[in-house]
Write an enzyme that holds these catalytic residues in place. Sequence first.
Site, PDB file in Angstrom:
ATOM      1  CE1 TYR A 101       7.434  -3.187   2.826  1.00 20.87           C
ATOM      2  CE2 TYR A 101       5.509  -1.754   2.917  1.00 20.87           C
ATOM      3  CZ  TYR A 101       6.230  -2.765   2.298  1.00 20.87           C
ATOM      4  OH  TYR A 101       5.730  -3.353   1.161  1.00 20.87           O
ATOM      5  CG  ASP A 117       7.831   6.090   3.454  1.00 23.74           C
ATOM      6  OD1 ASP A 117       6.689   6.556   3.243  1.00 23.74           O
ATOM      7  OD2 ASP A 117       8.140   4.911   3.214  1.00 23.74           O
ATOM      8  CE  LYS A 133      -0.218   2.143   3.734  1.00 22.15           C
ATOM      9  NZ  LYS A 133       1.168   1.920   4.076  1.00 22.15           N
TER      10      LYS A 133
HETATM   11  C1  LIG Z   1       2.250   1.341   3.135  1.00 22.28           C
HETATM   12  C2  LIG Z   1       3.607   1.949   3.116  1.00 22.28           C
HETATM   13  C3  LIG Z   1       4.418   1.941   1.967  1.00 22.28           C
HETATM   14  C4  LIG Z   1       4.046   1.179   0.733  1.00 22.28           C
HETATM   15  O1  LIG Z   1       2.888   1.652   0.136  1.00 22.28           O
HETATM   16  P1  LIG Z   1       2.074   0.691  -0.871  1.00 22.28           P
HETATM   17  O2  LIG Z   1       1.006   1.579  -1.401  1.00 22.28           O
HETATM   18  O3  LIG Z   1       1.602  -0.459  -0.049  1.00 22.28           O
HETATM   19  O4  LIG Z   1       3.034   0.254  -1.922  1.00 22.28           O
HETATM   20  C5  LIG Z   1       5.610   2.643   1.998  1.00 22.28           C
HETATM   21  N1  LIG Z   1       5.988   3.298   3.100  1.00 22.28           N
HETATM   22  C6  LIG Z   1       5.256   3.311   4.216  1.00 22.28           C
HETATM   23  C7  LIG Z   1       5.731   4.087   5.392  1.00 22.28           C
HETATM   24  C8  LIG Z   1       4.050   2.628   4.273  1.00 22.28           C
HETATM   25  O5  LIG Z   1       3.342   2.616   5.422  1.00 22.28           O
END
Ligand SMILES: *Cc1c(COP(=O)(O)O)cnc(C)c1O
Length: 431
Positions: A145, A240, A268
């Site tokens: 994701y 990511d 995060k």
């Molecule tokens: C949480 C997450 C996102 C999206 O971040 P948001 O702050 O919720 O938009 C993108 N990539 C990864 C791997 C994530 O865990």
Amino acid sequence: MPNADQNDILFERARAVIPGGVNSPVRAFKAVGGTPRFIRRAEGAYFWDANDKRYIDYIGSWGPMILGHGHPAVVEAVQKAVREGFSYGAPTEREIELAEAILALVPSMEMVRLVSSGTEAAMSALRLARGATGRKHIIKFEGCYHGHADALLVKAGSGLATFGHPTSAGVPPEVTQHTLVLEYNNIAQLEEAFALHGNDIACLMIEAIAGNMNFVRATPAFAARCRELCTQHGALLVFDEVMTGFRVGLHGAQGVLGITPDLTVLGKVIGGGMPLAAFGGPRAIMEQLAPLGPVYQAGTLSGNPVATACGLATLKEISKPGFYEALAKKTRTLVDGLKAAAAAEGQPFNADSEGGMFGFFLMDELPQNYATVMTTDNAKFNALFHGLLDRGVYIAPALYEAGFVSAAHGEEDIAATIEAARQVFRTIPSP
Ligand SMILES: *Cc1c(COP(=O)(O)O)cnc(C)c1O
């Protein structure tokens, strides 16, 4: 109504004014059923719902709360920042400090730009990769994701010659027609994709330790092949690390795997619970961004002074010697204890962890890809989820999510969690 469930009451009110009663879908408990817990306050390893019931928190706001809730040094930094103003729309010294702190810890990055969410950071990294290479195609993997940008809400087409299909209404197929979706950890398929499309691929984006299909590691061979093929074909490798950055270790998944990506996406933990994310990489690529270069990117609240204060204070704490060793040890104790509890009750079970992130599976093998993760027995997971919730242990309300341990979790919290799990395993019929 002395016995009225306050969560039920709030959920009903919420559903009248917010779609589904929540501002992010997984919070709605749709996968596991039941009423979402409305949280009133949090402290350390715990939060309390609207009935004032206490839970040991293993989602930590889905990753950011690595220090636990309300760490005194972070609270103090935020309070001081708030008194100096919420937002200026003009540059600040604190943004430089946070950028310098991030770059010092992630050597693959020479420059960084701050944004407000992981979605925004991943979307911007993608635009930058396309702008810097002058190419259109991108590779992503099933089960990873990267936020909800249109081009990334996509599932695999049929065969490698066809590109992805949208997974959300409102995304025109034209927007996903340049996204190639491959199976995680499938080296042969990856090689075939590069053989077919290599010279048109702007970037390959990956969660090198995936936390959005529960917890699945890229094998070292697969991760190395991603790096090699990108280099050979002039595509950018984008890690990511919104979830794994400063979570699996001080240097992220790239530190764990010993692989240098071209671009890194963070979020995060770097905001410590405030809306803050970032993307960065080599100077020559990052200088393609506006105002220096032709790739446009901007944000009213980017580098927000309160969020950067929170992020900086968090980074300072996690940079202290021994922080990740202690966190990883505690997380392994949890994982090993859960495995032993499942074994004692005759339940198929396996689990894995890295740093303060973990995943467990109601099966004997650790899955290597999304399709295997999704073979999990849903009813059994839901029984485990609700059994733990009743016993005051809050894990992610969906089987495809990872779990998070914070520095505030104590040995007694871990032991209580393992004991709760043992009790719940006992209530689930073993095969
Ligand atoms: C949480 C997450 C996102 C999206 O971040 P948001 O702050 O919720 O938009 C993108 N990539 C990864 C791997 C994530 O865990």
